[in-house]
Motif scaffolding. Structure first.
Motif, PDB file in Angstrom:
ATOM      1  N   THR A  66      21.062  20.838   9.346  1.00 32.70           N
ATOM      2  CA  THR A  66      19.675  21.309   9.247  1.00 32.70           C
ATOM      3  C   THR A  66      19.065  20.720   7.985  1.00 32.70           C
ATOM      4  N   SER A  67      17.740  20.723   7.932  1.00 32.39           N
ATOM      5  CA  SER A  67      17.063  20.090   6.806  1.00 32.39           C
ATOM      6  C   SER A  67      17.308  20.878   5.519  1.00 32.39           C
ATOM      7  N   PRO A  68      17.676  20.196   4.442  1.00 36.14           N
ATOM      8  CA  PRO A  68      17.907  20.890   3.163  1.00 36.14           C
ATOM      9  C   PRO A  68      16.630  21.060   2.334  1.00 36.14           C
ATOM     10  N   LYS A  95      14.609  10.887   8.880  1.00 32.35           N
ATOM     11  CA  LYS A  95      15.690  10.884   7.881  1.00 32.35           C
ATOM     12  C   LYS A  95      16.718  11.970   8.195  1.00 32.35           C
ATOM     13  N   THR A  96      16.224  13.151   8.562  1.00 33.61           N
ATOM     14  CA  THR A  96      17.155  14.237   8.894  1.00 33.61           C
ATOM     15  C   THR A  96      17.875  13.925  10.206  1.00 33.61           C
ATOM     16  N   ALA A  97      17.157  13.349  11.155  1.00 40.05           N
ATOM     17  CA  ALA A  97      17.790  12.965  12.429  1.00 40.05           C
ATOM     18  C   ALA A  97      18.898  11.936  12.181  1.00 40.05           C
ATOM     19  N   VAL A 141      20.592  11.092   0.766  1.00 38.98           N
ATOM     20  CA  VAL A 141      19.511  11.545  -0.100  1.00 38.98           C
ATOM     21  C   VAL A 141      18.141  11.255   0.511  1.00 38.98           C
ATOM     22  N   GLU A 142      17.474  12.326   0.970  1.00 40.79           N
ATOM     23  CA  GLU A 142      16.088  12.171   1.423  1.00 40.79           C
ATOM     24  C   GLU A 142      15.156  12.211   0.214  1.00 40.79           C
ATOM     25  N   TRP A 143      14.050  11.530   0.293  1.00 38.78           N
ATOM     26  CA  TRP A 143      13.073  11.414  -0.808  1.00 38.78           C
ATOM     27  C   TRP A 143      13.762  10.888  -2.069  1.00 38.78           C
TER      28      TRP A 143
HETATM   29 MG    MG Z   1      13.986  15.586   6.517  1.00 38.62          MG
END
Ligand code: MG
Ligand code: ADP
Length: 146
Positions: free
Chosen positions: A56-58, A38-40, A103-105
């Motif tokens: 970068t990952s939040p 997801k971040t990629a 939006v992750e998760w």
């Molecule tokens: Mg992530």
């Protein structure tokens, strides 16, 4: 649309192509577990939106902001319990700023999401680095063609 990614670079490329087509006020909601990319994907999305800063990952900040052709707000809802906490963070203000919210998760705040573009990332049984990426919903900008 479903495509197969065989590497982190391919996932970023798919994100980039989506990012090029997004308009203001779009919400991109991910489904897919830890380490699915997801971040990629968001790194590519940022490039497609013309953001130059490193993504970068939040995870710890909950939201990171980037400036491109449109602003990108990259959320990680992993530690949020519910949509109420998202509204406390000022979700509606972010929406009103006419950027793209990735939006992750998203499953943690699903009630807050109206008509998002869903990006589902699953492991592809073909190999360790394989991912099946399915993009559905939302209103993608018309492709202007060649
Ligand atoms: Mg992530
Ligand atoms: N096809 C692929 N697409 C995306 N990431 C991949 C792929 N294959 C292997 N990976 C690895 O999986 C990890 C994905 O990390 P990340 O993007 O942080 O996932 P998430 O944000 O979903 O937890 C990275 O270490 C990356 O190198």
């Amino acid at each position: 649309m479903t495509c197969i990614s065989r590497s982190v670079a391919e996932t970023e490329q798919i994100g980039l192509e989506l990012g090029q087509r997004l308009g203001p006020g779009t919400v991109v909601a991910y489904r897919g577990g830890l380490g699915m990319g997801k971040t990629a994907f968001t790194r590519g999305l940022a490039k497609g939106l013309g953001c130059r800063d490193r993504v970068t990952s939040p995870t710890f900040t909950i939201v990171n902001e980037y400036q491109g052709r449109l602003p990108l707000f990259h959320f990680d809802m992993y530690r949020l319990c519910c949509a109420d906490e998202l509204f406390d963070l000022g979700w509606e203000d972010y929406l009103a700023r006419g950027g793209v919210c990735a939006v992750e998760w998203s499953e943690n705040v699903i009630e807050a999401l109206e008509d998002p573009i869903w990006v589902r990332i699953d492991r592809d049984p073909g190999g360790d680095e394989g991912r099946l990426i399915t993009v559905t919903g939302g209103r993608l900008h018309e492709d202007p063609g060649p």
